[in-house]
Design an enzyme around this catalytic site. Structure first.
Site, PDB file in Angstrom:
ATOM      1  N   HIS A  20       0.839  -1.200   0.000  1.00  0.00           N
ATOM      2  CA  HIS A  20       0.000   0.000   0.000  1.00  0.00           C
ATOM      3  C   HIS A  20       0.877   1.255   0.000  1.00  0.00           C
ATOM      4  CE1 HIS A  20      -3.181  -2.586   2.167  1.00  0.00           C
ATOM      5  NE2 HIS A  20      -3.691  -2.297   0.976  1.00  0.00           N
TER       6      HIS A  20
ATOM      7  N   LYS B  99     -16.257  -5.722   4.292  1.00  0.00           N
ATOM      8  CA  LYS B  99     -15.287  -6.687   4.811  1.00  0.00           C
ATOM      9  C   LYS B  99     -15.270  -6.627   6.333  1.00  0.00           C
ATOM     10  CE  LYS B  99     -11.969  -5.914   1.027  1.00  0.00           C
ATOM     11  NZ  LYS B  99     -10.600  -5.452   0.745  1.00  0.00           N
TER      12      LYS B  99
ATOM     13  N   ARG C 194      -2.151  -5.980  -7.615  1.00  0.00           N
ATOM     14  CA  ARG C 194      -1.022  -6.857  -7.325  1.00  0.00           C
ATOM     15  C   ARG C 194      -0.853  -7.899  -8.407  1.00  0.00           C
ATOM     16  NH1 ARG C 194      -3.120  -9.285  -2.187  1.00  0.00           N
ATOM     17  NH2 ARG C 194      -4.950  -8.868  -3.412  1.00  0.00           N
TER      18      ARG C 194
ATOM     19  N   SER D  83      -3.304  -7.681   2.800  1.00  0.00           N
ATOM     20  CA  SER D  83      -3.643  -7.506   4.215  1.00  0.00           C
ATOM     21  C   SER D  83      -4.147  -8.810   4.809  1.00  0.00           C
ATOM     22  CB  SER D  83      -4.699  -6.414   4.376  1.00  0.00           C
ATOM     23  OG  SER D  83      -4.181  -5.171   4.000  1.00  0.00           O
TER      24      SER D  83
END
Length: 164
Positions: free
Chosen positions: A17, A41, A95, A133
């Site tokens: 990040h 989430k 990513r 994460s």
């Protein structure tokens, strides 16, 4: 481009990040790191804790980069937040190709909600493609060393949270 928003849950913020947001400052005058309050989430950290984590992580960056960044919680639609802030661009990190489908859907929805908002995708920098994460939290919960992926300060915060 004057003002952009880099939104995310940042639960926790990773070096990936930080790589994306640092590079994004080359594309705008001001970058708001928008920490999502309601992302759909389940998060390990509260919104206030995640904002604090992002702010703590910025201390490791070049001061010239940091002066272009503000950190704010985002509650509600990102598009509404962007209008309030006068931002015209969303920065999203990718990513791997597997991220693209989800990110593409978000970009299309945001474009339908406001055709004047653009989304720019930045690929994660070399060495950061595998960091997520979710994976960091999983490794931490199993006792692994996550400092190389989040930095020592954030690793300590995660360890403390897991001990509760």
């Amino acid at each position: 481009m004057k003002k952009a928003v880099y939104p995310g849950t940042f639960d926790p913020i990773t070096l990936g990040h930080l790589n994306v947001l640092s590079r994004a400052t080359n594309l705008c005058d001001n970058l708001i790191v928008g920490v999502a309050g309601h992302s759909g989430k389940a998060t390990m950290f509260s919104l206030a804790e995640r904002v604090a984590m992002v702010e703590a992580s910025l201390k490791k960056l070049d001061p010239a980069v940091v002066k272009k960044i503000t950190v704010q919680p985002v509650d509600g639609l990102l598009i509404d937040f962007m209008k309030r802030e006068g931002a015209g661009v969303i920065i999203r990190g990718l990513r791997a190709i597997s991220d693209f489908e989800y990110e593409f859907q978000l970009a299309e929805m945001n474009a339908r909600l406001d055709k004047n908002i653009e989304t720019i995708f930045l690929m994660a920098g070399e060495g950061h493609h595998f960091i997520s994460s979710q994976l960091v939290k999983q490794v931490a919960s199993l006792g692994g060393n996550i400092a190389p992926f989040v930095g020592q300060t954030i690793a300590d915060m995660i360890k403390k949270k897991l001990q509760k």
